[in-house]
Enzyme design. Structure first.
Site, PDB file in Angstrom:
ATOM      1  N   GLU A 278       0.826  -1.215   0.000  1.00 39.12           N
ATOM      2  CA  GLU A 278       0.000   0.000   0.000  1.00 39.12           C
ATOM      3  C   GLU A 278       0.855   1.258   0.000  1.00 39.12           C
ATOM      4  O   GLU A 278       0.421   2.305  -0.451  1.00 39.12           O
ATOM      5  CB  GLU A 278      -0.923   0.022   1.238  1.00 39.12           C
ATOM      6  CG  GLU A 278      -2.356  -0.293   0.922  1.00 39.12           C
ATOM      7  CD  GLU A 278      -3.307  -0.066   2.108  1.00 39.12           C
ATOM      8  OE1 GLU A 278      -2.911   0.466   3.151  1.00 39.12           O
ATOM      9  OE2 GLU A 278      -4.485  -0.434   1.955  1.00 39.12           O
ATOM     10  N   LYS A 413     -13.678   0.120  -3.977  1.00 33.21           N
ATOM     11  CA  LYS A 413     -14.761   0.425  -3.029  1.00 33.21           C
ATOM     12  C   LYS A 413     -15.891   1.145  -3.753  1.00 33.21           C
ATOM     13  O   LYS A 413     -17.063   0.799  -3.599  1.00 33.21           O
ATOM     14  CB  LYS A 413     -14.252   1.328  -1.898  1.00 33.21           C
ATOM     15  CG  LYS A 413     -13.289   0.658  -0.952  1.00 33.21           C
ATOM     16  CD  LYS A 413     -12.932   1.611   0.186  1.00 33.21           C
ATOM     17  CE  LYS A 413     -11.753   1.124   0.974  1.00 33.21           C
ATOM     18  NZ  LYS A 413     -11.236   2.103   1.906  1.00 33.21           N
TER      19      LYS A 413
HETATM   20  O1  LIG Z   1      -9.094   1.575   9.763  1.00 33.35           O
HETATM   21  P1  LIG Z   1      -9.966   1.698   8.585  1.00 33.35           P
HETATM   22  O2  LIG Z   1     -10.301   3.112   8.265  1.00 33.35           O
HETATM   23  O3  LIG Z   1     -11.214   0.849   8.729  1.00 33.35           O
HETATM   24  O4  LIG Z   1      -9.180   1.170   7.334  1.00 33.35           O
HETATM   25  C1  LIG Z   1      -8.760  -0.155   7.238  1.00 33.35           C
HETATM   26  C2  LIG Z   1      -7.819  -0.348   6.079  1.00 33.35           C
HETATM   27  O5  LIG Z   1      -8.462   0.001   4.879  1.00 33.35           O
HETATM   28  C3  LIG Z   1      -7.569   0.715   4.010  1.00 33.35           C
HETATM   29  O6  LIG Z   1      -7.946   2.035   4.012  1.00 33.35           O
HETATM   30  C4  LIG Z   1      -7.617   0.217   2.642  1.00 33.35           C
HETATM   31  O7  LIG Z   1      -8.903   0.222   2.176  1.00 33.35           O
HETATM   32  C5  LIG Z   1      -6.220   0.535   4.678  1.00 33.35           C
HETATM   33  O8  LIG Z   1      -5.312   1.524   4.335  1.00 33.35           O
HETATM   34  C6  LIG Z   1      -6.576   0.509   6.113  1.00 33.35           C
HETATM   35  O9  LIG Z   1      -5.575  -0.025   6.912  1.00 33.35           O
END
Ligand SMILES: O=P(O)(O)OC[C@H]1O[C@](O)(CO)[C@@H](O)[C@@H]1O
Length: 425
Positions: A278, A413
């Site tokens: 990432e 998403k």
């Molecule tokens: O803690 P959150 O906002 O639920 O995000 C969980 C994970 O999803 C992501 O945003 C990726 O979609 C990651 O970077 C992050 O660690």
């Protein structure tokens, strides 16, 4: 302490030009001038933690152990992998008879998993720690909807005392839910991204609840913070790791295969994949982080590594000393023809397997790095995870990439939301 070796010489990588680039990165990083520098809260986090925060985490951990047999930790990505990596590395392989059981949810969307998890909770005392920095990630939100409902039906008003929320201080649906229901709250600092959050409450609450020493974990991280804030790159192993992998990338080695010989580290591999994938995989650039577990995968992926497309390099993550071990004994009847191994410990076998594998893969044209930690415990894990986070920042900056955002993950998403007719999409 992490020890590094490279199949070529590290000196050959640290050219004058490379040293100048790394020096600039060091300056940008520590003076917080580089890309994404408003997400550098993790950089001095281990050494600046205040004792009130640690006391709150420890107190909550004690309450969880007093009140629950099972802690359900809900989260995905960085809100899941740090705790999972540390717990998998420290937990015994087979279920403990006593003590808190930590189970995870919301890291995928399997109805079968969630249904079986809810059934597993019956008859046991339960607490829930739901973790989401944004407070709106779909997978954990779905899991929490089910767990919240389960807890309310089972515990009534007391459910609110059994749910702990770890989220942003100011925004998100999860924060609103926490405020409305009076759940205990921990904050994910605004300047720490998910994949850099293992040393915040995100990782610390589940790890402390499981009974492990977060003090030692953070002492390891603080040690790494100090040791690798070093402009002498001949001594700085974290910078060397970044520099070598960058050099290999420039030479066309675009996949890094992290290989382990201790299966307990498999979730450190998963955590590392998110961290580097990432952080670096942007703008058409970046090394693809892959993982194998040896010797298991020598009987499957070993073939490809030895003989397949030559765009990969291999990084061994090795453990010098096993916490527990067995020694092969001499059998009266050498029916299995293994007496030649008598006296050899299984850890020694793995060290030999590493040597043999390493030279075979080198012959097959796979450049190699190895990172060795002395043993697996809280201190060493804290040190190792900080080592990777810092290395990753250097590595991404060498590609001129912001290590701390993840714009690409929004695309999938948005598509899913559109397909599901989410309002506003
Ligand atoms: O803690 P959150 O906002 O639920 O995000 C969980 C994970 O999803 C992501 O945003 C990726 O979609 C990651 O970077 C992050 O660690």
């Amino acid at each position: 302490m992490v020890e590094i070796t490279f199949s070529q010489s590290i000196g050959s990588v640290l050219t004058l030009e490379k040293r100048a680039q790394l020096k600039q990165i060091h300056e940008d990083l520590y003076s917080k001038k580089g890309k994404g520098s408003d997400f550098l809260g993790w950089l001095d986090w281990p050494s600046t933690l205040d004792s009130a925060f640690m006391e709150k985490v420890e107190k909550t951990a004690t309450q969880i152990r007093d009140k629950a047999d099972v802690l359900v930790v809900i989260g995905i990505g960085g809100s899941y992998l740090g705790a999972k990596a540390v717990l998998s590395a420290l937990d015994p392989y087979f279920k403990k008879e006593t003590g808190l059981e930590v189970v995870f949810a919301g890291h995928q969307v399997s109805g079968e998993y969630l249904k079986q998890l809810l059934a597993h909770l019956d008859g046991k005392r339960v607490m829930v720690n739901v973790i989401s920095k944004s407070g709106k990630t779909t997978e954990p939100a779905i899991a929490f909807r089910f767990l919240k409902d389960y807890m309310e039906k089972r515990y009534g008003q007391e459910a609110a005392e059994r749910i702990i929320v770890t989220t942003d201080a100011e925004k998100g649906a999860l924060l609103t839910l926490a405020e409305e229901n009076g759940y205990e709250r921990f904050v994910v600092p605004a300047d720490v991204g998910g994949r850099y959050s293992v040393f915040t409450a995100v990782g610390l609450v589940p790890i402390a609840a499981a009974g492990y020493s977060i003090k030692d974990l953070l002492a390891g991280a603080a040690d790494a913070e100090k040791v690798y804030n070093n402009i002498n790159f001949d001594e700085n192993v974290a910078v060397q790791y970044a520099a070598v992998r960058h050099q290999l990338y420039v030479e066309g080695y675009t996949t890094e295969v992290m290989a382990i010989f201790e299966p307990k580290l498999s979730f450190v591999q998963e955590w590392w994949k998110q961290l580097f994938g990432e952080s670096e995989g942007k703008e058409g650039k970046g090394i693809f982080p892959a993982s194998v577990s040896f010797t298991t995968d020598l009987h499957s992926m070993g073939q490809y590594i030895q003989d397949g497309k030559r765009n990969l390099f291999e990084t061994f993550l090795l453990v010098q000393e096993a916490n527990e071990d067995l020694t092969v004994f001499e059998a009266e009847n050498d029916g299995d023809e293994l007496n030649y191994l008598a006296g050899l410990s299984l850890q020694e076998f793995n060290h030999v397997a590493h040597k043999g594998t390493s030279s075979a893969h080198l012959d097959g044209g796979v450049p190699q790095l190895s990172l060795t930690i002395p043993k697996i415990d809280e201190f060493q894990l804290g040190h190792l995870l900080y080592f990777y986070m810092l290395s990753c920042a250097y590595s991404a900056y060498m590609l001129d990439i912001n290590p701390f955002d993840q714009p690409g993950v929004e695309d999938y998403k948005n598509n899913v939301f559109k397909l599901l007719n989410k309002p506003g999409f």
